[in-house]
Design a protein around this motif. Structure first.
Motif, short mmCIF file in Angstrom:
data_model
loop_
_atom_site.label_atom_id
_atom_site.label_comp_id
_atom_site.label_asym_id
_atom_site.label_seq_id
_atom_site.Cartn_x
_atom_site.Cartn_y
_atom_site.Cartn_z
N PRO A 45 40.24 62.62 60.20
CA PRO A 45 40.98 61.36 59.97
C PRO A 45 40.22 60.35 59.11
O PRO A 45 40.85 59.55 58.42
CB PRO A 45 41.19 60.82 61.39
CG PRO A 45 41.18 62.04 62.24
CD PRO A 45 40.16 62.95 61.62
N SER A 46 38.90 60.39 59.13
CA SER A 46 38.14 59.46 58.28
C SER A 46 38.06 59.95 56.84
O SER A 46 37.66 59.19 55.96
CB SER A 46 36.73 59.25 58.85
OG SER A 46 35.98 60.45 58.75
N LYS A 47 38.45 61.20 56.61
CA LYS A 47 38.37 61.78 55.27
C LYS A 47 39.73 61.97 54.61
O LYS A 47 39.81 62.11 53.39
CB LYS A 47 37.67 63.14 55.34
CG LYS A 47 36.25 63.06 55.85
CD LYS A 47 35.65 64.44 55.99
CE LYS A 47 34.22 64.36 56.50
NZ LYS A 47 33.60 65.69 56.60
N ILE A 48 40.79 62.00 55.42
CA ILE A 48 42.14 62.27 54.91
C ILE A 48 43.05 61.12 55.34
O ILE A 48 43.44 61.03 56.51
CB ILE A 48 42.67 63.63 55.42
CG1 ILE A 48 41.70 64.75 55.05
CG2 ILE A 48 44.06 63.90 54.86
CD1 ILE A 48 42.04 66.10 55.63
N GLU A 49 43.38 60.26 54.40
CA GLU A 49 44.13 59.04 54.73
C GLU A 49 45.54 59.30 55.24
O GLU A 49 46.13 58.45 55.90
CB GLU A 49 44.17 58.10 53.53
CG GLU A 49 44.99 58.62 52.37
CD GLU A 49 44.97 57.69 51.17
OE1 GLU A 49 46.06 57.44 50.63
OE2 GLU A 49 43.90 57.23 50.78
N GLN A 50 46.09 60.47 54.98
CA GLN A 50 47.46 60.78 55.42
C GLN A 50 47.55 61.03 56.92
O GLN A 50 48.65 61.05 57.47
CB GLN A 50 48.00 61.99 54.66
CG GLN A 50 48.30 61.72 53.20
CD GLN A 50 47.08 61.82 52.30
OE1 GLN A 50 45.98 62.15 52.72
NE2 GLN A 50 47.28 61.53 51.02
N ALA A 52 47.84 59.93 60.39
CA ALA A 52 48.21 58.67 61.03
C ALA A 52 47.55 58.51 62.40
O ALA A 52 47.26 57.39 62.83
CB ALA A 52 49.73 58.57 61.18
N ASP A 53 47.31 59.64 63.08
CA ASP A 53 46.70 59.59 64.39
C ASP A 53 46.13 60.97 64.69
O ASP A 53 46.56 61.98 64.10
CB ASP A 53 47.71 59.18 65.47
CG ASP A 53 47.05 58.68 66.75
OD1 ASP A 53 45.83 58.40 66.74
OD2 ASP A 53 47.74 58.58 67.77
N ASP A 82 53.02 63.66 53.77
CA ASP A 82 51.66 63.45 54.25
C ASP A 82 51.06 64.77 54.75
O ASP A 82 49.90 65.07 54.47
CB ASP A 82 51.62 62.41 55.36
CG ASP A 82 51.81 61.00 54.85
OD1 ASP A 82 51.78 60.79 53.62
OD2 ASP A 82 52.00 60.10 55.69
N TYR A 86 47.79 66.94 53.36
CA TYR A 86 46.71 67.31 54.28
C TYR A 86 46.32 68.78 54.17
O TYR A 86 45.13 69.11 54.10
CB TYR A 86 47.17 66.99 55.71
CG TYR A 86 46.42 67.67 56.82
CD1 TYR A 86 45.20 67.18 57.27
CD2 TYR A 86 46.95 68.79 57.46
CE1 TYR A 86 44.52 67.79 58.31
CE2 TYR A 86 46.29 69.40 58.50
CZ TYR A 86 45.07 68.90 58.92
OH TYR A 86 44.41 69.51 59.96
N HIS A 89 44.12 69.69 51.27
CA HIS A 89 43.08 68.69 51.02
C HIS A 89 41.70 69.35 51.10
O HIS A 89 41.44 70.17 51.98
CB HIS A 89 43.18 67.56 52.05
CG HIS A 89 42.37 66.37 51.72
ND1 HIS A 89 41.00 66.32 51.91
CD2 HIS A 89 42.72 65.16 51.23
CE1 HIS A 89 40.54 65.14 51.54
NE2 HIS A 89 41.58 64.41 51.12
#
Length: 115
Positions: A45-50, A52-53, A82, A86, A89
């Motif tokens: 999550p800190s590397k892939i902005e898409q 959401a949770d 999104d 991911y 990515h």
């Protein structure tokens, strides 16, 4: 005839796309290998902005139906676009490379959350 208002839109819950990933590790996977996988997945999550949770945990069901799957990860997206960003990515691909030597099987299911 009723005309929908913006208030009606605000009352609707946001639809979220859930990406459920469960892992069964190889029998020879060491605890340190599993911890490295957990840490790497939790870093996405800190590397892939898409994303959401994100949440994850290990199985503790008393039902004995896990069929060897021990880890469950729940990745949430706001759209199919999104999720599509991911999957290929570079950070996700790097994670998969780390995972593969330790993975026996994976189970993945995606769904739109409903309440």
């Amino acid at each position: 005839m009723n005309t929908p208002s913006y208030a009606d839109d605000a009352a609707q819950p946001e639809k979220l796309l859930r990406h459920v990933v469960c892992f069964k590790f190889k029998e020879d996977a060491k605890p340190a290998d599993k911890q490295a996988v957990e840490k790497a997945f939790a870093a996405l999550p800190s590397k892939i902005e898409q994303i959401a949770d994100f949440e994850w945990g290990t199985n503790n069901s008393p039902e004995m139906l896990a069929q060897g799957y021990t880890h469950c990860f729940l990745v949430t997206f706001k759209s199919e676009a999104d999720r599509e960003a991911y999957l290929p990515h570079p950070a996700h691909k790097e994670f998969v490379e780390l995972l593969m030597p330790h993975l026996d099987e994976a189970f993945v299911i995606d769904y739109w959350a409903s309440k």
